[in-house]
Design an enzyme around this catalytic site. Structure first.
Site, PDB file in Angstrom:
ATOM      1  N   TYR A   8       0.837  -1.203   0.000  1.00 32.29           N
ATOM      2  CA  TYR A   8       0.000   0.000   0.000  1.00 32.29           C
ATOM      3  C   TYR A   8       0.873   1.254   0.000  1.00 32.29           C
ATOM      4  CZ  TYR A   8      -3.776  -3.203   0.995  1.00 32.29           C
ATOM      5  OH  TYR A   8      -4.674  -4.238   0.920  1.00 32.29           O
ATOM      6  N   HIS A  10      -5.873   2.687  -0.291  1.00 29.81           N
ATOM      7  CA  HIS A  10      -5.674   2.693   1.163  1.00 29.81           C
ATOM      8  C   HIS A  10      -5.533   4.130   1.671  1.00 29.81           C
ATOM      9  CE1 HIS A  10      -4.787   0.014   4.634  1.00 29.81           C
ATOM     10  NE2 HIS A  10      -5.259  -0.893   3.821  1.00 29.81           N
ATOM     11  N   ASP A  39      -6.790  -9.499   9.348  1.00 33.17           N
ATOM     12  CA  ASP A  39      -7.122  -9.110  10.716  1.00 33.17           C
ATOM     13  C   ASP A  39      -8.624  -9.208  10.999  1.00 33.17           C
ATOM     14  OD1 ASP A  39      -7.409  -6.897   9.096  1.00 33.17           O
ATOM     15  OD2 ASP A  39      -6.008  -5.621  10.201  1.00 33.17           O
TER      16      ASP A  39
HETATM   17 MG    MG Z   1      -8.897  -1.887   1.654  1.00 34.85          MG
END
Ligand code: MG
Length: 400
Positions: A158, A208, A312
């Site tokens: 990212y 992001h 996560d």
């Molecule tokens: Mg995303």
């Protein structure tokens, strides 16, 4: 018949794949009957555990497990101040567990309780990264060979962290990236992938929230000719008004919302049709109950679902995603980060991935369990989170 009631609620913290997970177990007055839910806020696990065990467990002890809607609102309002990610994750853990219990009591999978399957399996997208366009292309082809039709592409992680960055003296430690270089590399990447891999594969991209707003508008416009399936998290939650400008510039489909913690954050984005996909992170928004309501609202506006499914999220959370996806008529696609063998051992009954699709099992409830003894062998790391300490080349903190 006497009501089945809540006896105890616990939060189980475990990290079998290296990422902190929080799973809530709601035990009932019925011997052997319990439910599981995902309350994973990977970077604030202790706070979530505290809310679950010190506040929600005493609040709900002795109450009827069948009243999910009533208990959700009771949990949401009990703290007076509401809709924060810590509280929402705790509520989500209990909410999912109550759906799991309801399914077990009915002898039905949760997708049946929600209306039944609209499709036999859930189409997923996978992620292809690489240090060069060629490496990304190779990874895209690898997914395509497996039957994957939708691939999210990225160069250098990212924010595109490739090459060296010219930083000032005394620049603080952190994860550095250059928004300008990231912008240029991404346009080049899409050009390379379309010309070397072809036009058949559906491509996605996640900024992001690493670009200044106007640059994000520009990237949406630049990428229009590569026909993205969607353009993900192009703006931070604080800057969604810029979506109107993107809509005036191009038809690149927009997917947004994985950071939202209040269903109301979606309101005008849905009503004004400023987005095409909702990226609900089910545990952060408060569980199956609010996520299902949001997807029904979206159906009326022609907006599809594309729920957040990263590493996560616990396998229990992934199972909840899949049950919701199977039902929603306006399902778009599901992010799938994969579940490794260690996680499968700790969580028997995980959804199954095959040839670009994910399948739920037919067991009652969410169909997934936890081996607590095994889970205890993988303690969480509750130290300071490093990957979110993102910085721009001059040393300024940037949101991750
Ligand atoms: Mg995303």
């Amino acid at each position: 018949m006497a009501a089945v009631t809540i006896r105890n609620i616990r939060a189980i913290c475990t990290a079998p794949a290296g990422c902190n997970l929080v799973v809530v177990k709601v035990e009932t007055s019925e011997p052997g009957l319990y439910g599981l839910g995902c309350a994973t806020f990977a970077y604030r696990t202790l706070a979530v555990k505290c809310i679950v065990e010190e506040y929600l467990a005493p609040l709900l002890a002795g109450r009827d497990v069948s009243q999910i809607e009533e208990l959700w609102h009771l949990m949401n309002g009990n703290s007076y101040w509401r809709y924060g990610p810590i509280i929402n994750n705790a509520i989500s853990g209990v909410d999912m567990a109550l759906w799991d219990i309801k399914g077990k009591m009915a002898g039905m999978p949760v997708y049946q309780l929600l209306g039944g399957k609209s499709r036999p399996a859930v189409r997923v997208y996978r992620h292809a990264d690489g240090r060069s366009p060629d490496e990304v292309a190779e990874n895209v082809r690898r997914w395509m060979d497996e039957g994957v039709t939708h691939v999210r592409i990225q160069i250098g992680g990212y924010g595109g962290r490739v090459g060296s960055i010219n930083k000032p003296d005394e620049a603080p430690d952190g994860v550095y990236y250059s928004p300008d270089k990231y912008f240029r590399d991404t346009v080049r990447l899409f050009d390379y992938i379309r010309s070397h891999v072809g036009g058949e594969v559906e491509l996605l991209h996640d900024t992001h929230e690493r670009l200044p707003a106007i640059q994000s508008v520009a990237l949406a416009k630049e990428l229009e000719k590569y026909r993205l399936f969607f353009y993900e998290d192009c703006l931070p939650p604080e800057q969604c008004e810029w979506l109107r400008m993107i809509r005036r510039q191009c038809t690149t489909p927009i997917a947004l919302g994985e950071l939202f913690v209040n269903p109301k954050e979606y309101d005008y984005l849905i009503a004004e049709r400023l987005i095409d996909f909702i990226r609900v992170h089910v545990s952060a928004i408060g569980g199956i109950t609010p996520a299902r309501k949001l997807s029904i609202l979206c159906e009326a506006f022609g907006i599809r679902t594309a729920f957040h499914g990263p590493g996560d999220v616990s396998p229990v959370g992934h199972a909840a995603n899949i049950h919701l996806d199977l039902v929603a008529h306006n399902f778009g696609i599901q992010e799938w980060a994969g579940i490794n063998d260690t996680l499968r051992e700790v969580f028997p009954g995980c959804p199954e991935y095959k040839n670009g699709f994910v399948y739920a099992n037919n067991r009652p409830g969410l169909g997934i369990d936890i081996n607590e003894e095994l889970a205890a062998r993988f303690p969480c790391d509750d130290g300071i989170t490093r990957w979110t300490q993102t910085r721009r080349p001059d040393g300024t903190y940037a949101y991750p």
